[in-house]
Design an enzyme around this catalytic site. Structure first.
Site, mmCIF file in Angstrom:
data_model
loop_
_atom_site.group_PDB
_atom_site.id
_atom_site.type_symbol
_atom_site.label_atom_id
_atom_site.label_comp_id
_atom_site.label_asym_id
_atom_site.label_seq_id
_atom_site.Cartn_x
_atom_site.Cartn_y
_atom_site.Cartn_z
ATOM 1 N N ASP A 8 0.790 -1.217 0.000
ATOM 2 C CA ASP A 8 0.000 0.000 0.000
ATOM 3 C C ASP A 8 0.834 1.284 0.000
ATOM 4 O O ASP A 8 0.555 2.221 -0.743
ATOM 5 C CB ASP A 8 -0.834 -0.081 1.296
ATOM 6 C CG ASP A 8 -2.028 0.785 1.205
ATOM 7 O OD1 ASP A 8 -2.659 0.775 0.137
ATOM 8 O OD2 ASP A 8 -2.314 1.499 2.195
ATOM 9 N N ARG A 37 7.267 -10.489 -2.517
ATOM 10 C CA ARG A 37 7.214 -11.955 -2.526
ATOM 11 C C ARG A 37 6.579 -12.513 -3.806
ATOM 12 O O ARG A 37 7.133 -13.377 -4.457
ATOM 13 C CB ARG A 37 6.409 -12.403 -1.305
ATOM 14 C CG ARG A 37 6.154 -13.881 -1.247
ATOM 15 C CD ARG A 37 5.456 -14.217 0.048
ATOM 16 N NE ARG A 37 6.428 -14.542 1.074
ATOM 17 C CZ ARG A 37 6.944 -15.759 1.264
ATOM 18 N NH1 ARG A 37 6.581 -16.742 0.473
ATOM 19 N NH2 ARG A 37 7.802 -15.999 2.211
ATOM 20 N N ASP A 76 12.366 -13.764 -1.651
ATOM 21 C CA ASP A 76 12.038 -14.379 -0.368
ATOM 22 C C ASP A 76 12.970 -13.760 0.676
ATOM 23 O O ASP A 76 14.180 -13.991 0.643
ATOM 24 C CB ASP A 76 12.251 -15.905 -0.474
ATOM 25 C CG ASP A 76 12.025 -16.595 0.859
ATOM 26 O OD1 ASP A 76 11.854 -15.907 1.883
ATOM 27 O OD2 ASP A 76 12.026 -17.839 0.867
ATOM 28 N N LYS A 139 8.354 3.511 9.966
ATOM 29 C CA LYS A 139 7.967 3.221 11.337
ATOM 30 C C LYS A 139 7.092 1.972 11.360
ATOM 31 O O LYS A 139 6.565 1.623 10.305
ATOM 32 C CB LYS A 139 7.241 4.403 11.953
ATOM 33 C CG LYS A 139 5.884 4.712 11.304
ATOM 34 C CD LYS A 139 5.145 5.710 12.103
ATOM 35 C CE LYS A 139 4.284 5.050 13.167
ATOM 36 N NZ LYS A 139 2.872 4.991 12.809
ATOM 37 N N ASP A 168 10.001 9.709 9.507
ATOM 38 C CA ASP A 168 8.846 10.156 10.265
ATOM 39 C C ASP A 168 8.145 11.086 9.284
ATOM 40 O O ASP A 168 8.643 12.183 9.017
ATOM 41 C CB ASP A 168 9.262 10.914 11.530
ATOM 42 C CG ASP A 168 8.041 11.319 12.339
ATOM 43 O OD1 ASP A 168 7.083 11.833 11.726
ATOM 44 O OD2 ASP A 168 8.031 11.133 13.564
ATOM 45 N N HIS A 169 7.044 10.630 8.715
ATOM 46 C CA HIS A 169 6.513 11.393 7.578
ATOM 47 C C HIS A 169 6.033 12.801 7.982
ATOM 48 O O HIS A 169 5.875 13.656 7.133
ATOM 49 C CB HIS A 169 5.436 10.608 6.820
ATOM 50 C CG HIS A 169 4.090 10.615 7.457
ATOM 51 N ND1 HIS A 169 3.773 9.822 8.531
ATOM 52 C CD2 HIS A 169 2.973 11.322 7.191
ATOM 53 C CE1 HIS A 169 2.521 10.038 8.876
ATOM 54 N NE2 HIS A 169 2.012 10.951 8.084
ATOM 55 N N LYS A 173 6.298 17.129 6.161
ATOM 56 C CA LYS A 173 5.198 18.076 5.951
ATOM 57 C C LYS A 173 5.740 19.503 5.887
ATOM 58 O O LYS A 173 6.553 19.906 6.716
ATOM 59 C CB LYS A 173 4.148 17.962 7.071
ATOM 60 C CG LYS A 173 3.401 16.628 7.048
ATOM 61 C CD LYS A 173 2.269 16.620 8.046
ATOM 62 C CE LYS A 173 1.691 15.228 8.250
ATOM 63 N NZ LYS A 173 0.894 14.719 7.140
ATOM 64 N N ASP A 226 1.679 4.728 18.165
ATOM 65 C CA ASP A 226 1.445 4.992 16.747
ATOM 66 C C ASP A 226 1.677 6.460 16.380
ATOM 67 O O ASP A 226 2.158 6.766 15.295
ATOM 68 C CB ASP A 226 -0.009 4.595 16.419
ATOM 69 C CG ASP A 226 -0.316 4.671 14.931
ATOM 70 O OD1 ASP A 226 0.476 4.123 14.146
ATOM 71 O OD2 ASP A 226 -1.341 5.282 14.562
ATOM 72 N N HIS A 231 5.500 11.173 15.777
ATOM 73 C CA HIS A 231 5.073 12.438 15.165
ATOM 74 C C HIS A 231 4.892 13.569 16.182
ATOM 75 O O HIS A 231 5.365 14.683 15.983
ATOM 76 C CB HIS A 231 3.754 12.257 14.413
ATOM 77 C CG HIS A 231 3.734 11.076 13.494
ATOM 78 N ND1 HIS A 231 4.814 10.715 12.741
ATOM 79 C CD2 HIS A 231 2.763 10.172 13.207
ATOM 80 C CE1 HIS A 231 4.516 9.636 12.025
ATOM 81 N NE2 HIS A 231 3.275 9.287 12.296
HETATM 82 C C1 BG6 Z 1 0.697 7.190 10.727
HETATM 83 C C2 BG6 Z 1 -0.106 6.339 11.675
HETATM 84 O O1 BG6 Z 1 2.046 7.215 11.126
HETATM 85 O O2 BG6 Z 1 0.184 8.499 10.702
HETATM 86 C C3 BG6 Z 1 -1.573 6.340 11.281
HETATM 87 O O3 BG6 Z 1 0.382 5.011 11.667
HETATM 88 C C4 BG6 Z 1 -2.083 7.756 11.147
HETATM 89 O O4 BG6 Z 1 -2.361 5.616 12.213
HETATM 90 C C5 BG6 Z 1 -1.167 8.590 10.265
HETATM 91 O O5 BG6 Z 1 -3.369 7.690 10.570
HETATM 92 C C6 BG6 Z 1 -1.565 10.041 10.287
HETATM 93 O O6 BG6 Z 1 -0.845 10.723 9.305
HETATM 94 P P1 BG6 Z 1 -1.387 12.060 8.650
HETATM 95 O O7 BG6 Z 1 -0.303 12.502 7.744
HETATM 96 O O8 BG6 Z 1 -2.663 11.684 7.932
HETATM 97 O O9 BG6 Z 1 -1.653 12.990 9.783
#
Ligand code: BG6
Length: 488
Positions: A8, A37, A76, A139, A168-169, A173, A226, A231
């Site tokens: 995904d 895989r 694998d 993560k 750390d996305h 931002k 999470d 974040h």
């Molecule tokens: C992810 C979490 O790191 O960040 C998710 O695993 C969460 O559970 C998501 O929904 C939130 O990201 P954003 O960018 O939509 O605030």
């Protein structure tokens, strides 16, 4: 090389981000080997890359040219011979595209594979390259401090700290990156950025979505691990750090680490004074009735997992002593929004009592998403009236200026990694300190059963989260009120 290329994340984020870099001529010589895989032909893989770009960005003229750089290897993860064929294939591609032995390994898959893959990459020779080698890792980085340490050891036996890019996305931002510019490029903020002028800081990251199909993962994680461990703590560090000597990766990271080192540790009995947990019950979100967390797929009917957390974080250093940083995040809340509110202290004496209420404190609101910008709340004279003061808001909207959305976080992070800039990735020390902080809270929560569900879906969380501020004489600034005027 993208491990987990049929997953995904690759489809939703990585392929579209790579395409955007390609279309802006940021990718010169490049090739992507998708690794997963299942068996798949190159043609089928290229078709799926194309489809993912189209579904996120629409059709593009140069898509065929873009996807011609993509190759697929069925793999694998536990089998050395698989890595050997991958190595041979990568060497071949390297020669064809004149990549000078530069290699990025992106692990976009389940965390239990991170360590074993890193070890194989080394033992099976994939990291023996002439150029650079970098590991990008998603993560969660471990489940707690102990597991994170173990994972780190495995990774570090194949890559040096400088070669590890922990994603750390939130650090991709636009407005999270803007925090440091707002702070350090404005003479009007930095002198006030301390406990003499700031009364409290509030960070909210609310989501309307529930746990969706991720019940299995989320049951072992919860909102604390999470969202908060990574974040939210990263935003706290950026807001609280001292000005770095320069903007080099090492300087910025070491200032962030100093913030983590100054966190007041909260443990045992104190946890309930500083932290609140919640779990969503049934309710209405955007006019649709949604089920309670315990009725979601792969979730235990008696689940003790929190889908909401609010907390008061204290940073015990000279700058921040006495200033609470309130944070809250949760699923199935009233709105999807991430905002930071910096509330300044009241002026020493109020000459301008309004008829109904006191003067509003000055606020600096940093809008992270969905709208991007800043708003400064001031008081000014009401036009025409007597000497009454009223609140005025000065707004700057990112999207309003560029008339389009700012680039996806992943695009920036991928580009940083290619350029070798690790500033917006988390250093091991940040990860370790942050786990040490969070582990003490989860240790208490795991031992005690909460009275869940305790907030209705579509609300801003349990009442106790409001009381957390009320007992200090504050309240959460209502999200809807803060949104006024920005990016409309
Ligand atoms: C992810 C979490 O790191 O960040 C998710 O695993 C969460 O559970 C998501 O929904 C939130 O990201 P954003 O960018 O939509 O605030």
């Amino acid at each position: 090389m993208i491990f987990g290329a049929t997953g995904d994340l690759a489809k939703r984020k990585l392929f579209p981000s790579l395409y955007r870099l390609f279309s802006r001529n940021k990718l010169d010589k490049f090739a992507v080997i998708g690794v997963a895989r299942r068996s798949l032909s190159n043609d089928d893989f290229q078709a799926s890359v194309k489809e993912s770009v189209i579904s996120s960005l629409g059709n593009k003229e140069d898509l065929d040219q873009f996807v011609s750089h993509f190759y697929y290897q069925s793999h694998d993860v536990a089998d050395s011979s698989s890595y050997v064929s991958l190595r041979n294939f990568a060497d071949q591609i390297d020669a064809d595209y004149e990549l000078e032995g530069n290699r990025i390994f992106y692990l976009a898959m389940a965390p239990e594979f991170f360590g074993p893959i890193a070890l194989h990459l080394k033992s099976d020779g994939l990291t023996d390259v002439k150029g650079y080698k970098r590991l990008v890792i998603e993560k969660p980085f471990g489940h707690d401090l102990e597991s994170a340490k173990k994972l780190n050891q495995q990774i570090r036996s194949a890559f040096s700290e400088k070669e590890v890019y922990r994603i750390d996305h939130y650090l991709g931002k636009e407005m999270v990156r803007n925090i440091e510019v707002i702070r350090f490029a404005n003479a009007i903020f930095e002198p006030l950025w301390n406990n003499r002028y700031i009364s409290n800081i509030q960070i909210t990251s609310s989501e309307t979505l529930g746990v969706e199909e991720r019940g299995r993962y989320y049951e072992t994680s919860g909102a604390l691990r999470d969202m908060l461990q990574n974040h939210m703590m990263q935003m706290v560090a950026l807001l609280a750090m001292e000005p770095p000597i320069s903007l080099t990766t090492d300087e910025v990271r070491s200032e962030k680490v100093r913030v983590f080192r100054s966190l007041r540790s909260v443990e045992g009995e104190e946890v309930k004074q500083y932290f609140v947990r919640g779990q969503y019950g049934e309710g209405m979100v955007e006019d649709v009735t949604v089920p309670k967390y315990r009725d979601e797929a792969m979730v235990d009917q008696e689940s003790n997992t929190e889908t909401f957390v609010a907390g008061k974080i204290m940073i015990d250093n000279f700058r921040w002593a006495g200033v609470p940083f309130y944070i809250r995040t949760g699923k199935r809340m009233a709105t999807k929004s991430t905002k930071i509110v910096v509330q300044f202290k009241d002026i020493p004496m109020n000459l301008y009592y309004q008829t109904e209420k006191m003067l509003n404190p000055n606020l600096l609101v940093i809008h992270i998403q969905p709208e991007e910008g800043i708003t400064l709340h001031l008081n000014a004279k009401k036009a025409g009236g007597h000497l009454d003061a009223q609140e005025v808001k000065l707004s700057f909207a990112n999207t309003g200026i560029h008339a389009m959305n700012t680039p996806e976080g992943y695009e920036k992070l991928l580009y940083d990694c290619m350029r070798g800039d690790a500033t917006n990735f988390t250093h091991w020390d940040e990860v370790a300190y942050s786990w040490a902080f969070v582990d003490k809270i989860s240790a208490v929560w795991e031992k005690t059963k909460a009275a869940f569900p305790n907030y209705e879906s579509g609300t801003m969380g349990p009442k106790a989260a409001d009381e957390l501020l009320e007992k200090d004489g504050f309240f959460w600034w209502p999200m809807a009120e803060l949104e006024v005027d920005i990016c409309k």
